[in-house]
Design an enzyme around this catalytic site. Structure first.
Site, mmCIF file in Angstrom:
data_model
loop_
_atom_site.group_PDB
_atom_site.id
_atom_site.type_symbol
_atom_site.label_atom_id
_atom_site.label_comp_id
_atom_site.label_asym_id
_atom_site.label_seq_id
_atom_site.Cartn_x
_atom_site.Cartn_y
_atom_site.Cartn_z
ATOM 1 C CG MET A 72 12.585 14.513 63.436
ATOM 2 S SD MET A 72 11.754 14.629 65.025
ATOM 3 C CE MET A 72 11.524 16.389 65.112
ATOM 4 C CB CYS A 73 18.949 11.561 64.269
ATOM 5 S SG CYS A 73 20.111 10.351 63.695
ATOM 6 C CG HIS A 74 15.666 6.452 66.306
ATOM 7 N ND1 HIS A 74 15.195 6.634 65.021
ATOM 8 C CD2 HIS A 74 14.586 6.113 67.052
ATOM 9 C CE1 HIS A 74 13.894 6.397 64.993
ATOM 10 N NE2 HIS A 74 13.493 6.083 66.221
ATOM 11 C CG MET A 104 20.683 10.153 59.411
ATOM 12 S SD MET A 104 20.770 10.989 57.795
ATOM 13 C CE MET A 104 21.083 12.658 58.280
ATOM 14 C CD GLU A 105 23.739 7.784 63.606
ATOM 15 O OE1 GLU A 105 22.857 8.002 64.453
ATOM 16 O OE2 GLU A 105 23.466 7.313 62.476
ATOM 17 C CG ASP A 143 38.571 25.881 62.224
ATOM 18 O OD1 ASP A 143 38.324 27.113 62.180
ATOM 19 O OD2 ASP A 143 39.155 25.333 63.183
#
Length: 151
Positions: free
Chosen positions: A66-68, A102-103, A117
């Site tokens: 749901m992230c633009h 969010m980014e 990793d």
């Protein structure tokens, strides 16, 4: 509510948005020395983690449903070597109608996972477990919305 949708932001103004996110990965002292001395078999940990974080910020709407999709104007991922691990600080900026936290969260998270990793070979114990390694404290440390009053 049983539906899912992207929130309507069409009525919002375009303004400068900025978010700064940090996170931490705890590592063995021996692993930190390998990172400092550029002795990690997979390569330069900081450079690869920075690159992974930048790419992740750009891919955020593909990962979070749901992230633009936001046209990012700046992404920086900083890696700080500390006594017991590495701190990742990501800064993201864009002129848009919704925030870029969010980014920045995605950039920091993926950079931390990339570090894990790259050094997992050195972090495992004799049973192949990770008793010391830990990703923690991923958080938004600053979110800014700057309105341009000169218009």
């Amino acid at each position: 509510m049983t539906e899912a949708k992207i929130v309507d932001i069409s009525s919002k103004d375009i303004v400068l948005r900025e978010a700064v996110v940090e996170g931490y990965i705890k590592l063995r002292k021996e692993t930190i020395e390998k990172i400092k001395n550029k002795e990690v078999e997979k390569g330069d940990v900081a450079t690869v983690a920075k690159t992974a974080g930048i790419l992740a910020a750009k891919k955020t709407p593909e990962l979070i449903p749901m992230c633009h999709p936001i046209p990012l104007e700046f992404v920086d991922v900083e890696i700080k070597i500390e006594e017991e691990g590495l701190r990742v600080i990501s800064t993201v900026k864009a002129h848009y109608k919704t925030g870029v936290e969010m980014e920045a969260l995605t950039a920091t998270s993926v950079a931390l996972l990339t570090i894990w990793d790259m050094v997992k070979k050195y972090e495992k114990d004799e049973n192949g477990q990770y008793p010391y390694t830990e990703i923690k404290s991923i958080r938004v440390i600053n979110k800014i919305k700057t309105c341009d009053d000169t218009k």
